[in-house]
Design a protein around this motif. Structure first.
Motif, PDB file in Angstrom:
ATOM      1  N   PRO A  63       0.882  -1.146  -0.010  1.00  0.00           N
ATOM      2  CA  PRO A  63      -0.046  -0.014  -0.031  1.00  0.00           C
ATOM      3  C   PRO A  63       1.007   1.232   0.033  1.00  0.00           C
ATOM      4  O   PRO A  63       1.897   1.256   0.715  1.00  0.00           O
ATOM      5  N   HIS A  64       0.497   2.243  -0.632  1.00  0.00           N
ATOM      6  CA  HIS A  64       1.373   3.399  -1.033  1.00  0.00           C
ATOM      7  C   HIS A  64       0.318   4.346  -1.310  1.00  0.00           C
ATOM      8  O   HIS A  64      -0.740   4.224  -2.194  1.00  0.00           O
ATOM      9  N   LEU A  65       0.617   5.934  -0.921  1.00  0.00           N
ATOM     10  CA  LEU A  65      -0.170   7.030  -1.679  1.00  0.00           C
ATOM     11  C   LEU A  65       0.678   8.179  -2.258  1.00  0.00           C
ATOM     12  O   LEU A  65       0.475   8.505  -3.163  1.00  0.00           O
ATOM     13  N   CYS A  66       1.585   8.403  -1.115  1.00  0.00           N
ATOM     14  CA  CYS A  66       2.636   9.643  -1.693  1.00  0.00           C
ATOM     15  C   CYS A  66       3.709   9.327  -2.693  1.00  0.00           C
ATOM     16  O   CYS A  66       4.089  10.255  -3.029  1.00  0.00           O
ATOM     17  N   ALA A  67       3.937   8.100  -2.688  1.00  0.00           N
ATOM     18  CA  ALA A  67       5.278   7.741  -3.612  1.00  0.00           C
ATOM     19  C   ALA A  67       4.841   8.015  -5.073  1.00  0.00           C
ATOM     20  O   ALA A  67       4.269   7.897  -5.361  1.00  0.00           O
ATOM     21  N   GLU A  68       5.939   8.674  -5.606  1.00  0.00           N
ATOM     22  CA  GLU A  68       6.256   8.991  -6.880  1.00  0.00           C
ATOM     23  C   GLU A  68       7.611   8.684  -7.381  1.00  0.00           C
ATOM     24  O   GLU A  68       8.554   9.300  -6.909  1.00  0.00           O
ATOM     25  N   VAL A  75       9.981  -0.305   8.632  1.00  0.00           N
ATOM     26  CA  VAL A  75      10.602   0.810   7.809  1.00  0.00           C
ATOM     27  C   VAL A  75       9.722   1.255   6.696  1.00  0.00           C
ATOM     28  O   VAL A  75       8.929   0.300   6.169  1.00  0.00           O
ATOM     29  N   LEU A  76       9.899   2.338   6.032  1.00  0.00           N
ATOM     30  CA  LEU A  76       8.986   2.865   4.917  1.00  0.00           C
ATOM     31  C   LEU A  76       9.707   2.250   3.514  1.00  0.00           C
ATOM     32  O   LEU A  76      10.863   2.512   3.394  1.00  0.00           O
ATOM     33  N   SER A  77       8.700   1.519   2.957  1.00  0.00           N
ATOM     34  CA  SER A  77       9.414   0.973   1.745  1.00  0.00           C
ATOM     35  C   SER A  77       9.605   1.965   0.632  1.00  0.00           C
ATOM     36  O   SER A  77      10.399   1.640  -0.356  1.00  0.00           O
ATOM     37  N   CYS A  78       9.110   3.099   0.854  1.00  0.00           N
ATOM     38  CA  CYS A  78       9.266   4.090  -0.460  1.00  0.00           C
ATOM     39  C   CYS A  78      10.546   5.056  -0.308  1.00  0.00           C
ATOM     40  O   CYS A  78      11.119   5.477  -1.035  1.00  0.00           O
ATOM     41  N   SER A  79      11.293   4.649   0.998  1.00  0.00           N
ATOM     42  CA  SER A  79      12.333   5.479   1.253  1.00  0.00           C
ATOM     43  C   SER A  79      13.664   4.450   1.686  1.00  0.00           C
ATOM     44  O   SER A  79      14.812   4.817   1.561  1.00  0.00           O
ATOM     45  N   PHE A  82       8.749  11.619  -0.536  1.00  0.00           N
ATOM     46  CA  PHE A  82       8.136  12.437   0.187  1.00  0.00           C
ATOM     47  C   PHE A  82       8.060  11.894   1.568  1.00  0.00           C
ATOM     48  O   PHE A  82       8.071  12.523   2.654  1.00  0.00           O
ATOM     49  N   GLY A  83       7.416  10.640   1.925  1.00  0.00           N
ATOM     50  CA  GLY A  83       7.226   9.863   3.004  1.00  0.00           C
ATOM     51  C   GLY A  83       6.298  10.379   3.884  1.00  0.00           C
ATOM     52  O   GLY A  83       6.237  10.557   5.270  1.00  0.00           O
ATOM     53  N   ALA A  84       5.299  11.010   3.283  1.00  0.00           N
ATOM     54  CA  ALA A  84       4.264  11.506   4.053  1.00  0.00           C
ATOM     55  C   ALA A  84       2.846  10.541   4.704  1.00  0.00           C
ATOM     56  O   ALA A  84       2.424  10.836   5.486  1.00  0.00           O
ATOM     57  N   CYS A  85       2.381   9.579   3.567  1.00  0.00           N
ATOM     58  CA  CYS A  85       1.233   9.057   3.940  1.00  0.00           C
ATOM     59  C   CYS A  85       1.622   8.052   5.189  1.00  0.00           C
ATOM     60  O   CYS A  85       0.392   7.476   5.454  1.00  0.00           O
ATOM     61  N   ARG A  86       2.539   7.352   5.112  1.00  0.00           N
ATOM     62  CA  ARG A  86       2.786   6.175   6.209  1.00  0.00           C
ATOM     63  C   ARG A  86       2.179   4.799   5.939  1.00  0.00           C
ATOM     64  O   ARG A  86       1.676   4.202   6.932  1.00  0.00           O
ATOM     65  N   LEU A  87       1.870   4.843   4.757  1.00  0.00           N
ATOM     66  CA  LEU A  87       1.083   3.415   4.572  1.00  0.00           C
ATOM     67  C   LEU A  87       1.918   2.403   3.989  1.00  0.00           C
ATOM     68  O   LEU A  87       1.424   1.160   4.082  1.00  0.00           O
ATOM     69  N   CYS A  88       3.203   2.678   3.691  1.00  0.00           N
ATOM     70  CA  CYS A  88       3.983   1.760   3.080  1.00  0.00           C
ATOM     71  C   CYS A  88       4.983   0.719   3.792  1.00  0.00           C
ATOM     72  O   CYS A  88       6.034   0.356   3.422  1.00  0.00           O
ATOM     73  N   PHE A  89       4.907   0.877   5.078  1.00  0.00           N
ATOM     74  CA  PHE A  89       5.485   0.322   5.831  1.00  0.00           C
ATOM     75  C   PHE A  89       5.833  -1.235   5.547  1.00  0.00           C
ATOM     76  O   PHE A  89       4.876  -2.009   5.247  1.00  0.00           O
TER      77      PHE A  89
HETATM   78  S1  FES Z   1       4.262   5.761   0.098  1.00  0.00           S
HETATM   79 FE1  FES Z   1       3.790   7.304   1.454  1.00  0.00          FE
HETATM   80  S2  FES Z   1       5.185   7.038   2.981  1.00  0.00           S
HETATM   81 FE2  FES Z   1       5.649   5.732   1.749  1.00  0.00          FE
END
Ligand code: FES
Length: 233
Positions: A34-39, A63-67, A46-53
């Motif tokens: 799950p993710h929302l803010c990743a681009e 950890v945040l998978s987007c970062s 950006f690491g804002a939505c905190r959904l991608c743990f």
């Molecule tokens: S996709 Fe939003 S914090 Fe990782």
């Protein structure tokens, strides 16, 4: 040729480009996180939505998978009780500030929040948190797009695309805390700016905050397959 590393995703081995973020490596191999803010085109996540743990073996905390970049031999788990709880809480926090008016939203039926509610098996309407809807004015001044801050999840995609990826540089975050929202400079109506009409902001918005006009205002009636907000997804 770029270097590759081997890592394990839910016990399955995959080869990916060294330095690739876990999220993109997983999605490239058909594993949904799950993710929302990743681009992907953004230089820095950006690491804002905190959904991608996700869980990474050897780490005390998710950890945040987007970062987080993939490393040689890394073992990643996309699901655990802890990760599921964190995602559900992050989702509820987003929804506690949302207007939940799917019936009148142009994205009803194609909204990332509706998709996530299904994936996370949660209701769009938060059960544990008090709702504090934004109740900000809707900007309907632009001939092509509508900006509805009450549906914004602050993923920052529109701000990024408007300022750094081909847009006109007029959108930004304004205010702080619960009042934070996306708006044009000085909170002037969108129509007051020399917007290039690229419509990229409406293209990248994953929800119904920035939508293309479908008539005099937003869609008056939901498309078929549309979903009631607050119902179990
Ligand atoms: S996709 Fe939003 S914090 Fe990782």
């Amino acid at each position: 040729m770029s270097e590759e590393v081997m890592f394990f995703l839910d016990d399955k081995p995959f080869k990916v480009r060294a330095g690739e973020k876990i999220l993109w490596a997983a999605l490239d191999h058909g594993v949904y996180i799950p993710h929302l803010c990743a681009e992907r085109r953004r230089k820095e996540p950006f690491g804002a939505c905190r959904l991608c743990f996700v869980e990474v073996e050897g780490r005390d905390l998710p950890v945040l998978s987007c970062s987080e970049p993939v490393a040689e031999g890394m073992r990643v788990r996309t699901r655990s009780d802890r990760v599921d709880r964190l995602r559900r809480t992050a989702f509820e926090l987003l929804m506690s500030h949302h207007d939940l008016d799917c019936k009148h939203c142009a994205r009803n039926g194609s909204c990332a929040l509706q998709h996530l509610a299904k994936t996370l098996k949660v209701s769009l309407r938060p059960k544990r948190l008090r709702r504090i809807p934004a109740e900000a004015p809707i900007d309907d001044s632009h001939p092509e797009i509508v900006l509805n801050p009450n549906r914004c999840i602050l993923c920052g995609k529109c701000v990024w695309v408007c300022n750094q990826s081909g847009g006109s540089g007029i959108l930004d975050f304004v205010f702080r805390g619960l009042r934070t929202r996306v708006a044009p400079f000085r909170l002037e109506p969108l129509a007051e700016f020399p917007c290039g009409d690229c419509l990229l902001c409406a293209e990248v918005c994953p929800v119904g905050a920035l939508t293309r006009k479908q008539g005099p205002s937003e869609a008056a009636s939901p498309p078929s397959g549309a979903q009631e907000c607050g119902e179990k997804a």
